[in-house]
Enzyme design. Structure first.
Site, PDB file in Angstrom:
ATOM      1  N   HIS A 175     -22.897  30.593  25.371  1.00 13.33           N
ATOM      2  CA  HIS A 175     -22.147  31.873  25.962  1.00 13.33           C
ATOM      3  C   HIS A 175     -22.738  32.308  27.178  1.00 13.33           C
ATOM      4  O   HIS A 175     -21.691  32.522  28.236  1.00 13.33           O
ATOM      5  CB  HIS A 175     -22.433  32.933  25.113  1.00 13.33           C
ATOM      6  CG  HIS A 175     -21.646  33.043  23.813  1.00 13.33           C
ATOM      7  ND1 HIS A 175     -21.911  33.723  22.697  1.00 13.33           N
ATOM      8  CD2 HIS A 175     -20.600  32.085  23.539  1.00 13.33           C
ATOM      9  CE1 HIS A 175     -20.844  33.236  21.730  1.00 13.33           C
ATOM     10  NE2 HIS A 175     -20.412  32.535  22.057  1.00 13.33           N
TER      11      HIS A 175
ATOM     12  N   CYS B 199      -7.417  13.042  34.603  1.00 12.21           N
ATOM     13  CA  CYS B 199      -7.602  14.428  34.420  1.00 12.21           C
ATOM     14  C   CYS B 199      -9.099  14.534  34.167  1.00 12.21           C
ATOM     15  O   CYS B 199      -9.713  15.567  33.857  1.00 12.21           O
ATOM     16  CB  CYS B 199      -6.784  15.322  33.408  1.00 12.21           C
ATOM     17  SG  CYS B 199      -6.899  14.573  31.880  1.00 12.21           S
TER      18      CYS B 199
HETATM   19  C1  PEP Z   1     -11.548  13.340  29.172  1.00 11.80           C
HETATM   20  O1  PEP Z   1     -12.347  12.468  28.335  1.00 11.80           O
HETATM   21  O2  PEP Z   1     -11.565  12.549  30.540  1.00 11.80           O
HETATM   22  C2  PEP Z   1     -11.062  14.564  29.304  1.00 11.80           C
HETATM   23  C3  PEP Z   1     -10.502  15.153  30.190  1.00 11.80           C
HETATM   24  O3  PEP Z   1     -11.275  15.276  28.146  1.00 11.80           O
HETATM   25  P1  PEP Z   1     -12.500  16.086  27.661  1.00 11.80           P
HETATM   26  O4  PEP Z   1     -13.521  15.940  28.786  1.00 11.80           O
HETATM   27  O5  PEP Z   1     -12.247  17.450  27.191  1.00 11.80           O
HETATM   28  O6  PEP Z   1     -12.966  15.191  26.649  1.00 11.80           O
END
Ligand code: PEP
Ligand code: MG
Length: 761
Positions: free
Chosen positions: A365, A681
Site C-alpha cells: 500500500h 506495452c
Molecule cells: C507485459 O508483460 O509486458 C505486460 C505489459 O503485462 P504485465 O507487466 O502487467 O504482466
C-alpha cells in the site's frame, strides 16, 4: 559439520558491525577447523587490492594495513582463479609473496578459498597451519561451502559495517550501495527519519484485571476513537490520491469491525485480562498467522493489523494521537520497518521527500500511495538495521531501488547534479508536451499510456497520450476484499471510457496469478509464473470472466472507444474460446441496450503477445483477433527463462537481450505482412533507448507509464528514423545485452540526450 556451518553463518549474520562480524568469523572458524590461523581479506576494487580485515593467528596490528594487489601472492592467485588453493607448504609455491607485517613465518600448510557473490570476488578466506600437510578433501569442501554461504552475509555485514563506520560523519571506507525494490520513481536526498512510536504493542506487558465491564467499555471507546482518526487520515490524504487508492483505508475499517478483532479481544478480557493485554494477545496471534501465509499480499496485511492495533492501544492508554511522533524538524526521508497507509497520511506532506520501507514490495500500500503522491520510494531493504538509517544523510533512487547512506562528499555532489539534471530535463520535456510526436524526418509515432488505477487518477494523464494502450484491470481487483461486482466494475470502466470518449481505451481482462495474487482468491503453486494465470484462470472461471466482459460492454454502450485485450495467450484455442465468451456477452448486452434504444458497438478484441509460443502462430492468431500487443515484460521473462521478480537472477532479466530484440523484430515484420495492428506495452516501450529501437524495427504504437510518455515523445522528436535504422543494424549483430545498451547510450549521448542516461530516467 552442517550444524557447525549453520551456527557460524547465523552468528555472523547477527552482528551489525562488519569488523566485529569478521573478527567473530575468524575466531569461530579457527576453532571449528582446529587450525593455527584463520584470516579474512576483503577486495577493495577502487584500489585493486585485498585488505587484511581480520585474523586469528597472524599479526593483529597488520589488520587494515596489509594490501595485497589483485595479481599478487597466493591471495591474488585465489582471486584471479576464483577457486580454492590447497598447498602443503605455502612458502615453496612460486606465487608466494612475503609480507613481513603479517608475521606468518611459522606457517606452512595453506588453504584459501574465494568469497564470491553474484560472480564478483568479494574477498578471500585463508586457513594456515604450522606443519606441512595438504588439507583434507573434507576440510576443503567445508571451507568452500562456508564461503559460498558467507558471501551473502558479508555483503550484508559490509553494508551494516559501512553504516556504523560513518557515525562520526567521516566518509566511510567501504562505500556501499544498498539495494531494495523500486517502489515509486524519482530521485531524492535528505536525512533519514525513523518515527519514534513510544506506544507499541510490542513493549506492552500483560496485566490482569477483574473489571471486565470497565475494560470492555474502554476497548470499545478506543476502537470508536481509532475509527474517527482513520477517517480523518483518509480525508487528509484524500486530496492527493484518487478514490480507488483511498479504498486502502477501507481495510482498516473492516479490521475495526467487531467481527474481526473485537469478539476475540472481549473474550480475552472476560478471562481476566485488561484491555491492552487482551488486544496484544489477540493481535500478535493474527500477525503471526498473516506472516506465515505464503501469499505475499496477505503477508503484507500484517503491517495493517499491527499499525491499527498500536493506534487502538494509544487510545486505550489515553494518549493523544499527536504523540505518535511523526514530526521531523525539516524535510526528511521517512524510514520505517513497514510504512503503512495511515503513517503516510499522517506524515506532514510538505516535509516528505522520500520513503524507505524496510519490508514490502512494489505492491505494498505504501508503494501504491507513494506513486499516487509522486514521492520517490524504495521498498524491501532487508537485513539492514533500521536504526542505522536514522538521522543519516540518504540518497534515494526510486528508479533503481538503490540507497546510499552517509555518502562521501563526491558522491553527494554527483547525486545532487543528477537531481538538478532530472529537474531541468523535466522542465524541458514539459515544454514539448503539446507538440506532435514525429521524428526529425517526419515519422509519426502514436504514444499511449498504461493505466491501472482509476479514471480519476489517470484522467490527468489522458491529455498527454492518444489513449490508453493497456488498462490493467486487475489493480482495482487487488485493492478489494472480494471480486468487485458487475456494477462496481461497470462504474469504474464507464468512468474510464467517458473520461475521454474520443480516445481509444484498451482494457485488458483480469491478469491475476503469477506475481499478482488476489487476497481473496489464493493460488498456491510451486511455479506460479508457469501456472494458473491470466487467460487460463478466466477460461476456467467463465462466471468471473463474463461478469467482467459484461461490465466492460455495458460501460461502452453509446461509446465507441473500447478495445478488449486478452493476457497470457499461449494457444489459438484460448483466443477462440475467449472470443466466443465475448460474443456471448455481446449478444446479451446488445439485447439489453436495444430494449432501452441504445447502441452497443462490438469492440475490437486483441491478444497480448507475451508467451514465446505465439510468435510462431501469428498467422493463425491474426485470423481470429483484431490486434496484437506485445507484453515485453513477460516475453523477456519467458524467452530468457528468468523470473522477472527474482533478485538473484535480476541481472539476467534484460529486454535488451539480442534474442528478445530479434523476437520483437520478427513480430512487427510478420504483423505488418499480416496487416494486423501491433503495439508494445511492456516497460521497454517507455525507455528512451527501447522506444528508439522499437521504432526502428517498425512499431508505430507504443504504450507506457504516463510518467515516461513525455520523455519518450521528446526522444522521438529528437531523433531521425534513418539514424534509428542504422543504430538497429549495428546492435542486431551484438552478442550481449550490455553491448546493446552501451551502443544505445552512446547514440543518445551523441544526439545530446545523454542527460536521460545519466539521470537514469
Ligand atoms: C507485459 O508483460 O509486458 C505486460 C505489459 O503485462 P504485465 O507487466 O502487467 O504482466
Ligand atoms: Mg504480462
Amino acid at each position: 559439520m552442517l550444524t557447525t556451518l549453520k551456527r557460524i553463518v547465523q552468528e555472523v549474520n547477527q552482528i551489525p558491525d562488519l569488523d566485529d562480524a569478521l573478527r567473530c568469523l575468524a575466531d569461530r572458524l579457527k576453532e571449528a577447523m582446529k587450525v593455527d590461523s584463520c584470516s579474512i581479506y576483503l577486495a577493495d576494487y577502487d584500489n585493486q587490492n585485498f585488505v587484511l580485515m581480520a585474523t586469528e593467528g597472524l599479526a593483529k596490528d597488520a589488520i587494515g594495513k596489509v594490501n595485497i594487489g589483485f595479481s599478487e601472492g597466493l591471495i591474488g592467485l585465489i582471486g584471479q582463479r576464483e577457486e580454492p588453493l590447497n598447498i602443503s607448504d605455502a612458502r615453496s609455491h612460486p606465487r608466494f609473496k612475503h609480507y613481513p607485517e603479517v608475521k606468518e613465518e611459522k606457517y606452512h600448510a595453506f588453504l584459501g578459498a574465494p568469497l564470491i557473490h553474484q560472480r564478483k570476488v568479494l574477498g578471500v578466506l585463508t586457513l594456515q597451519q604450522k606443519g606441512k600437510r595438504r588439507f583434507s578433501e573434507d576440510e576443503e569442501a567445508f571451507l568452500v561451502t562456508l564461503c559460498a554461504q558467507l558471501a551473502l552475509e558479508i555483503v550484508h555485514a559490509e553494508a551494516r559495517g559501512l553504516l556504523s563506520l560513518s557515525e562520526d560523519n567521516q566518509a566511510p571506507k567501504w562505500q556501499k550501495t544498498l539495494r531494495g525494490i523500486p517502489g515509486s520513481p524519482g530521485l531524492s536526498m535528505g536525512a533519514g527519519f525513523v518515527p519514534d512510536y513510544k506506544i507499541s504493542l510490542r513493549s506492552q506487558v500483560a496485566k490482569r484485571s477483574d473489571k471486565a465491564d470497565q475494560e470492555i467499555a474502554l476497548y470499545r471507546q478506543a476502537v470508536f476513537s481509532t475509527r474517527t482518526q482513520v477517517d480523518q487520515l483518509s480525508d487528509r490524504i484524500g486530496d492527493e490520491v484518487p478514490e480507488d487508492v483511498k479504498a486502502i483505508f477501507q481495510i482498516y475499517h473492516h479490521l475495526l469491525d467487531a467481527n474481526s478483532l473485537g469478539h476475540e479481544v472481549e473474550a480475552r478480557i472476560k478471562e481476566g485480562w485488561d484491555a491492552a493485554s487482551s488486544l496484544k494477545y489477540v493481535v500478535e496471534q493474527y500477525i503471526q498467522q498473516f506472516r506465515n501465509m505464503s501469499d505475499p499480499y496477505m503477508q503484507e496485511r500484517a503491517v495493517d493489523i499491527e499499525d491499527l492495533s498500536n493506534r487502538i492501544l494509544a487510545n486505550i492508554i489515553g494518549s493523544s494521537p499527536d504523540s505518535r511522533a511523526l514530526e521531523p524538524e525539516q524535510s526528511a526521508i521517512l524510514v520505517a520497518e513497514e510504512v503503512s497507509a495511515p503513517m503516510l497520511a499522517e506524515f506532514p506532506r510538505e516535509k516528505l521527500t522520500g520513503i524507505i520501507s524496510m519490508r514490502g514490495s512494489n505492491n505494498s500500500h505504501a508503494a501504491i500511495l507513494a506513486r499516487a503522491m509522486g514521492v520517490p520510494a524504495v521498498m524491501g531493504l532487508t537485513d539492514i538495521p533500521m536504526s542505522l538509517l536514522d538521522g543519516k544523510f540518504i540518497l534515494l533512487d526510486g528508479y533503481s531501488g538503490e540507497v546510499i547512506v552517509s555518502p562521501s562528499s563526491s558522491i553527494k555532489r554527483e547525486f545532487s547534479a543528477l537531481v538538478s539534471e532530472e529537474k531541468q530535463l523535466s522542465e524541458k520535456i514539459e515544454l514539448q508536451a503539446a507538440l506532435p510526436t514525429v521524428t526529425q524526418d517526419s515519422c509519426a509515432m502514436s504514444l499511449f499510456i498504461n493505466a491501472g488505477l482509476s479514471a480519476e487518477l489517470e484522467s490527468s494523464h489522458f491529455k498527454q497520450g492518444e489513449g490508453v494502450g493497456l488498462y490493467r484491470t486487475e489493480i482495482p481487483f487487488m485493492l478489494r476484499e472480494r471480486f468487485p461486482s458487475e456494477q462496481e466494475q461497470y462504474v469504474l470502466y464507464k468512468n474510464m471510457l467517458e473520461a475521454n470518449p474520443t480516445k481509444q481505451i484498451t482494457m485488458r481482462t483480469l491478469d491475476v496469478g503469477g506475481d499478482k495474487p488476489l487476497p481473496y482468491f489464493p493460488i498456491n503453486e510451486e511455479n506460479p509464473f508457469l501456472g494458473w494465470r491470466g487467460i487460463r484462470i478466466a477460461l476456467d472461471h467463465p462466471e468471473i470472466f463474463l461478469v467482467q466482459i459484461r461490465a466492460m460492454l455495458r460501460a461502452s454502450i453509446g461509446l465507441e472507444n473500447l478495445q478488449i485485450m486478452l493476457p497470457m495467450i499461449s494457444s489459438v484455442s484460448e483466443a477462440k474460446e475467449a472470443g466466443r465468451l465475448i460474443r456471448q456477452a455481446f449478444h446479451e448486452v446488445s439485447e439489453e441496450a436495444r430494449e432501452s434504444n441504445q447502441l452497443l458497438v462490438m469492440p475490437k478484441v486483441g491478444v497480448m503477445l507475451e508467451v514465446p509460443a505465439v510468435i510462431y502462430q501469428l498467422p493463425q492468431l491474426a485470423k481470429c483477433v483484431d490486434f496484437f500487443s506485445v507484453g515485453s515484460n513477460d516475453l523477456t521473462q519467458y524467452l530468457l527463462a528468468v523470473d522477472r521478480n527474482n533478485s538473484r537472477v535480476a541481472e539476467l532479466y534484460d529486454s535488451y537481450h539480442p534474442a528478445v530484440l530479434a523476437a520483437l523484430k520478427q513480430i512487427v515484420e510478420q504483423s505488418d505482412q499480416l496487416n494486423i495492428p501491433v503495439t508494445v506495452c511492456g516497460e521497454l516501450a517507455g525507455e528512451p533507448g527501447g522506444a528508439i529501437l522499437l521504432m526502428a524495427m517498425g512499431y508505430r504504437k507504443l504504450s507506457m507509464n504516463s510518467h515516461n510518455l513525455l520523455k519518450v515523445k521528446w526522444v522521438v522528436r529528437s531523433v531521425s528514423l534513418s539514424d534509428a535504422h542504422q543504430l538497429l543494424d549495428t546492435i542486431l549483430g551484438l552478442e550481449h545485452p550490455q553491448d546493446v545498451k552501451d551502443q544505445v547510450n552512446l547514440y543518445l549521448e551523441s544526439i545530446g540526450l545523454g542527460g536521460l542516461v545519466r539521470a537514469g530516467i
